[in-house]
Design a protein around this motif. Structure first.
Motif, PDB file in Angstrom:
ATOM      1  N   PHE A  74      37.619  81.636  12.732  1.00 14.19           N
ATOM      2  CA  PHE A  74      37.652  80.960  11.433  1.00 14.19           C
ATOM      3  C   PHE A  74      36.442  81.348  10.593  1.00 14.19           C
ATOM      4  O   PHE A  74      35.338  81.430  11.085  1.00 14.19           O
ATOM      5  CB  PHE A  74      37.634  79.447  11.666  1.00 14.19           C
ATOM      6  CG  PHE A  74      37.554  78.644  10.399  1.00 14.19           C
ATOM      7  CD1 PHE A  74      38.681  78.401   9.660  1.00 14.19           C
ATOM      8  CD2 PHE A  74      36.341  78.156   9.952  1.00 14.19           C
ATOM      9  CE1 PHE A  74      38.612  77.659   8.490  1.00 14.19           C
ATOM     10  CE2 PHE A  74      36.260  77.414   8.793  1.00 14.19           C
ATOM     11  CZ  PHE A  74      37.405  77.166   8.068  1.00 14.19           C
ATOM     12  N   GLY A  75      36.656  81.590   9.339  1.00 15.42           N
ATOM     13  CA  GLY A  75      35.538  81.765   8.431  1.00 15.42           C
ATOM     14  C   GLY A  75      35.398  83.144   7.851  1.00 15.42           C
ATOM     15  O   GLY A  75      34.540  83.911   8.260  1.00 15.42           O
ATOM     16  N   THR A  76      36.252  83.510   6.900  1.00 16.90           N
ATOM     17  CA  THR A  76      36.096  84.784   6.209  1.00 16.90           C
ATOM     18  C   THR A  76      35.441  84.587   4.857  1.00 16.90           C
ATOM     19  O   THR A  76      35.254  85.539   4.113  1.00 16.90           O
ATOM     20  CB  THR A  76      37.469  85.447   5.987  1.00 16.90           C
ATOM     21  OG1 THR A  76      38.288  84.579   5.197  1.00 16.90           O
ATOM     22  CG2 THR A  76      38.153  85.741   7.307  1.00 16.90           C
ATOM     23  N   GLY A  77      35.110  83.348   4.517  1.00 17.09           N
ATOM     24  CA  GLY A  77      34.513  83.067   3.222  1.00 17.09           C
ATOM     25  C   GLY A  77      35.527  82.576   2.214  1.00 17.09           C
ATOM     26  O   GLY A  77      35.170  82.096   1.145  1.00 17.09           O
ATOM     27  N   HIS A  78      36.816  82.671   2.547  1.00 19.49           N
ATOM     28  CA  HIS A  78      37.853  82.300   1.590  1.00 19.49           C
ATOM     29  C   HIS A  78      38.163  80.808   1.623  1.00 19.49           C
ATOM     30  O   HIS A  78      38.767  80.292   0.693  1.00 19.49           O
ATOM     31  CB  HIS A  78      39.120  83.112   1.876  1.00 19.49           C
ATOM     32  CG  HIS A  78      38.952  84.565   1.590  1.00 19.49           C
ATOM     33  ND1 HIS A  78      38.309  85.407   2.483  1.00 19.49           N
ATOM     34  CD2 HIS A  78      39.286  85.315   0.515  1.00 19.49           C
ATOM     35  CE1 HIS A  78      38.286  86.624   1.963  1.00 19.49           C
ATOM     36  NE2 HIS A  78      38.864  86.602   0.785  1.00 19.49           N
ATOM     37  N   HIS A  79      37.785  80.116   2.664  1.00 23.48           N
ATOM     38  CA  HIS A  79      38.022  78.677   2.724  1.00 23.48           C
ATOM     39  C   HIS A  79      36.926  77.940   1.970  1.00 23.48           C
ATOM     40  O   HIS A  79      35.771  78.363   1.957  1.00 23.48           O
ATOM     41  CB  HIS A  79      38.060  78.221   4.185  1.00 23.48           C
ATOM     42  CG  HIS A  79      38.639  76.855   4.368  1.00 23.48           C
ATOM     43  ND1 HIS A  79      37.898  75.715   4.206  1.00 23.48           N
ATOM     44  CD2 HIS A  79      39.895  76.451   4.677  1.00 23.48           C
ATOM     45  CE1 HIS A  79      38.675  74.659   4.430  1.00 23.48           C
ATOM     46  NE2 HIS A  79      39.876  75.077   4.711  1.00 23.48           N
ATOM     47  N   GLY A  80      37.277  76.808   1.354  1.00 21.83           N
ATOM     48  CA  GLY A  80      36.310  76.047   0.559  1.00 21.83           C
ATOM     49  C   GLY A  80      35.091  75.616   1.342  1.00 21.83           C
ATOM     50  O   GLY A  80      33.988  75.540   0.784  1.00 21.83           O
ATOM     51  N   THR A  81      35.256  75.339   2.637  1.00 20.84           N
ATOM     52  CA  THR A  81      34.102  74.894   3.435  1.00 20.84           C
ATOM     53  C   THR A  81      33.108  76.024   3.648  1.00 20.84           C
ATOM     54  O   THR A  81      31.902  75.837   3.557  1.00 20.84           O
ATOM     55  CB  THR A  81      34.560  74.353   4.805  1.00 20.84           C
ATOM     56  OG1 THR A  81      35.252  75.385   5.506  1.00 20.84           O
ATOM     57  CG2 THR A  81      35.485  73.171   4.638  1.00 20.84           C
ATOM     58  N   THR A  82      33.614  77.225   3.956  1.00 25.05           N
ATOM     59  CA  THR A  82      32.721  78.366   4.181  1.00 25.05           C
ATOM     60  C   THR A  82      32.012  78.760   2.896  1.00 25.05           C
ATOM     61  O   THR A  82      30.802  79.004   2.878  1.00 25.05           O
ATOM     62  CB  THR A  82      33.513  79.567   4.738  1.00 25.05           C
ATOM     63  OG1 THR A  82      34.293  79.134   5.856  1.00 25.05           O
ATOM     64  CG2 THR A  82      32.570  80.674   5.181  1.00 25.05           C
ATOM     65  N   ALA A  83      32.777  78.834   1.798  1.00 25.88           N
ATOM     66  CA  ALA A  83      32.178  79.174   0.510  1.00 25.88           C
ATOM     67  C   ALA A  83      31.155  78.124   0.092  1.00 25.88           C
ATOM     68  O   ALA A  83      30.088  78.450  -0.448  1.00 25.88           O
ATOM     69  CB  ALA A  83      33.266  79.301  -0.553  1.00 25.88           C
ATOM     70  N   GLY A  84      31.456  76.844   0.365  1.00 29.44           N
ATOM     71  CA  GLY A  84      30.513  75.780   0.038  1.00 29.44           C
ATOM     72  C   GLY A  84      29.232  75.895   0.836  1.00 29.44           C
ATOM     73  O   GLY A  84      28.129  75.689   0.309  1.00 29.44           O
ATOM     74  N   CYS A  85      29.349  76.250   2.121  1.00 32.26           N
ATOM     75  CA  CYS A  85      28.156  76.440   2.953  1.00 32.26           C
ATOM     76  C   CYS A  85      27.305  77.590   2.436  1.00 32.26           C
ATOM     77  O   CYS A  85      26.072  77.498   2.398  1.00 32.26           O
ATOM     78  CB  CYS A  85      28.563  76.711   4.401  1.00 32.26           C
ATOM     79  SG  CYS A  85      29.020  75.240   5.338  1.00 32.26           S
ATOM     80  N   LEU A  86      27.954  78.678   2.050  1.00 30.10           N
ATOM     81  CA  LEU A  86      27.214  79.829   1.532  1.00 30.10           C
ATOM     82  C   LEU A  86      26.445  79.457   0.270  1.00 30.10           C
ATOM     83  O   LEU A  86      25.271  79.821   0.111  1.00 30.10           O
ATOM     84  CB  LEU A  86      28.174  80.982   1.250  1.00 30.10           C
ATOM     85  CG  LEU A  86      28.759  81.688   2.476  1.00 30.10           C
ATOM     86  CD1 LEU A  86      29.882  82.632   2.064  1.00 30.10           C
ATOM     87  CD2 LEU A  86      27.676  82.441   3.235  1.00 30.10           C
ATOM     88  N   GLU A  87      27.097  78.723  -0.611  1.00 28.33           N
ATOM     89  CA  GLU A  87      26.441  78.310  -1.851  1.00 28.33           C
ATOM     90  C   GLU A  87      25.253  77.392  -1.570  1.00 28.33           C
ATOM     91  O   GLU A  87      24.184  77.528  -2.175  1.00 28.33           O
ATOM     92  CB  GLU A  87      27.453  77.607  -2.755  1.00 28.33           C
ATOM     93  CG  GLU A  87      26.931  77.303  -4.144  1.00 28.33           C
ATOM     94  CD  GLU A  87      28.016  76.767  -5.065  1.00 28.33           C
ATOM     95  OE1 GLU A  87      27.651  76.079  -6.046  1.00 28.33           O
ATOM     96  OE2 GLU A  87      29.212  77.015  -4.807  1.00 28.33           O
ATOM     97  N   MET A  88      25.435  76.462  -0.613  1.00 24.09           N
ATOM     98  CA  MET A  88      24.352  75.549  -0.271  1.00 24.09           C
ATOM     99  C   MET A  88      23.216  76.288   0.434  1.00 24.09           C
ATOM    100  O   MET A  88      22.030  76.035   0.162  1.00 24.09           O
ATOM    101  CB  MET A  88      24.867  74.419   0.620  1.00 24.09           C
ATOM    102  CG  MET A  88      23.864  73.309   0.842  1.00 24.09           C
ATOM    103  SD  MET A  88      23.595  72.295  -0.640  1.00 24.09           S
ATOM    104  CE  MET A  88      24.981  71.142  -0.495  1.00 24.09           C
ATOM    105  N   LEU A  89      23.559  77.210   1.326  1.00 25.26           N
ATOM    106  CA  LEU A  89      22.527  77.967   2.042  1.00 25.26           C
ATOM    107  C   LEU A  89      21.688  78.804   1.093  1.00 25.26           C
ATOM    108  O   LEU A  89      20.481  78.977   1.307  1.00 25.26           O
ATOM    109  CB  LEU A  89      23.171  78.869   3.098  1.00 25.26           C
ATOM    110  CG  LEU A  89      23.650  78.170   4.369  1.00 25.26           C
ATOM    111  CD1 LEU A  89      24.426  79.141   5.251  1.00 25.26           C
ATOM    112  CD2 LEU A  89      22.487  77.564   5.140  1.00 25.26           C
ATOM    113  N   ASP A  90      22.299  79.317   0.045  1.00 28.36           N
ATOM    114  CA  ASP A  90      21.547  80.081  -0.942  1.00 28.36           C
ATOM    115  C   ASP A  90      20.400  79.246  -1.499  1.00 28.36           C
ATOM    116  O   ASP A  90      19.282  79.719  -1.678  1.00 28.36           O
ATOM    117  CB  ASP A  90      22.499  80.523  -2.062  1.00 28.36           C
ATOM    118  CG  ASP A  90      21.827  81.448  -3.064  1.00 28.36           C
ATOM    119  OD1 ASP A  90      20.791  82.052  -2.722  1.00 28.36           O
ATOM    120  OD2 ASP A  90      22.326  81.570  -4.190  1.00 28.36           O
TER     121      ASP A  90
END
Length: 290
Positions: free
Chosen positions: A127-143
């Motif tokens: 799970f987790g190619t960046g296309h799911h809202g949770t993964t994209a949200g984590c990436l944005e928050m981690l930034d």
């Protein structure tokens, strides 16, 4: 090589006993062993052991371990097929931009913009190619979090494809422990770390929850990211508190909007302070500090 999964279901207490016994019995071989909650209300937990070699011998040894515990269980065997998940999962997927991160497949390498941190993911099984809202949200928050906090030792719990571990490693240039309950996901995660030239920074380990000696060796962490589900995240709150440094940060996702308050309450109860919640596509990503 085709992998075989041995599995059976039982109650939580018995599953934990069996897990400990199997871990000791197969310690030298390092075979992946996992316990997965199937139904909490009915107390159904699934115990799995994975192997690629000596399938019949491994099954016989498993039966011996159960016999020593005076437990009688019918062990089921499942052959896991070799599938080209890369071609199947990413064919036609568009790249994702979240914060400064650009998550893409090999076919979109040239679409990277100047200044973006590119993460190439060719894994669909985990799970987790960046296309799911949770993964994209984590990436944005981690930034935001990594730039502000400058962590030195990080954990990606439930790593899946390792996209979040790769993001932290590329941005902060620090060691990241990436763990998952699924040994297939761990293999995919390791391959993705190599693909993104951060294998030297990312250690991938098959481990359910915090039940593995690697956590004692690598903790405390000053950044933990966990994109799992709300209920297990709430249960893990005390363990998160034990494995994070004072002043450390955690980023949680896999949480629906309606579950946000319950998750925050579980962590506030462990002396975490809520800093920010990011909403995306009906899911939330929560940033807290110890």
């Amino acid at each position: 090589m085709t992998q075989t999964r041995f599995h059976f279901t039982t109650g939580k207490i018995e599953a934990e006993r069996i897990f400990a016994a199997l871990e000791m019995a197969f310690e030298e071989e390092g075979l992946p062993i996992a316990v997965l909650e199937v139904d909490e209300d009915a107390d159904i937990h699934e115990v799995s052991l994975y192997t690629e070699d000596d399938v019949d011998a491994v099954e016989t040894r498993m039966k011996g371990v159960l016999a020593d515990l005076s437990i009688q269980k019918s062990i089921e065997r499942e052959a896991l097929p070799d599938i080209d998940w890369v071609a199947r999962s990413l064919d036609g997927l568009k790249p994702v931009r979240a914060g400064r991160f650009f998550v893409h497949g090999a076919h979109d390498r040239r679409k990277r913009h100047s200044g973006e941190l590119a993460i190439e993911i060719e894994a669909g099984l985990a799970f987790g190619t960046g296309h799911h809202g949770t993964t994209a949200g984590c990436l944005e928050m981690l930034d935001r979090v990594v730039r502000r906090e400058r962590p030195r030792n990080a954990l990606d719990l439930g790593t899946g494809s390792a996209v979040l571990a790769i993001a932290v490693a590329k941005m902060a240039h620090i060691p990241v422990l990436a763990t998952d309950i699924d040994p297939v996901a761990v293999r995919v995660a390791a391959a993705n770390a190599r693909l993104n030239h951060v294998k030297a920074l990312i250690e991938t380990v098959t481990a359910p929850g915090f039940h593995h000696p690697i956590f004692g060796a690598r903790a405390p962490f000053d950044l933990i990211v966990a994109n799992i589900l709300a209920r297990p995240l709430m249960r893990l709150a005390p363990e998160m508190a034990r494995h994070i440094t004072l002043g450390g940060s955690i980023v949680l996702s896999g949480i629906l909007d309606r579950q946000r308050d319950a998750v925050v309450a579980a962590y506030v109860g462990q002396n975490f302070r809520h800093v920010r919640t990011l909403h995306r596509e009906g899911w939330v990503t929560i940033y807290l500090k110890r």
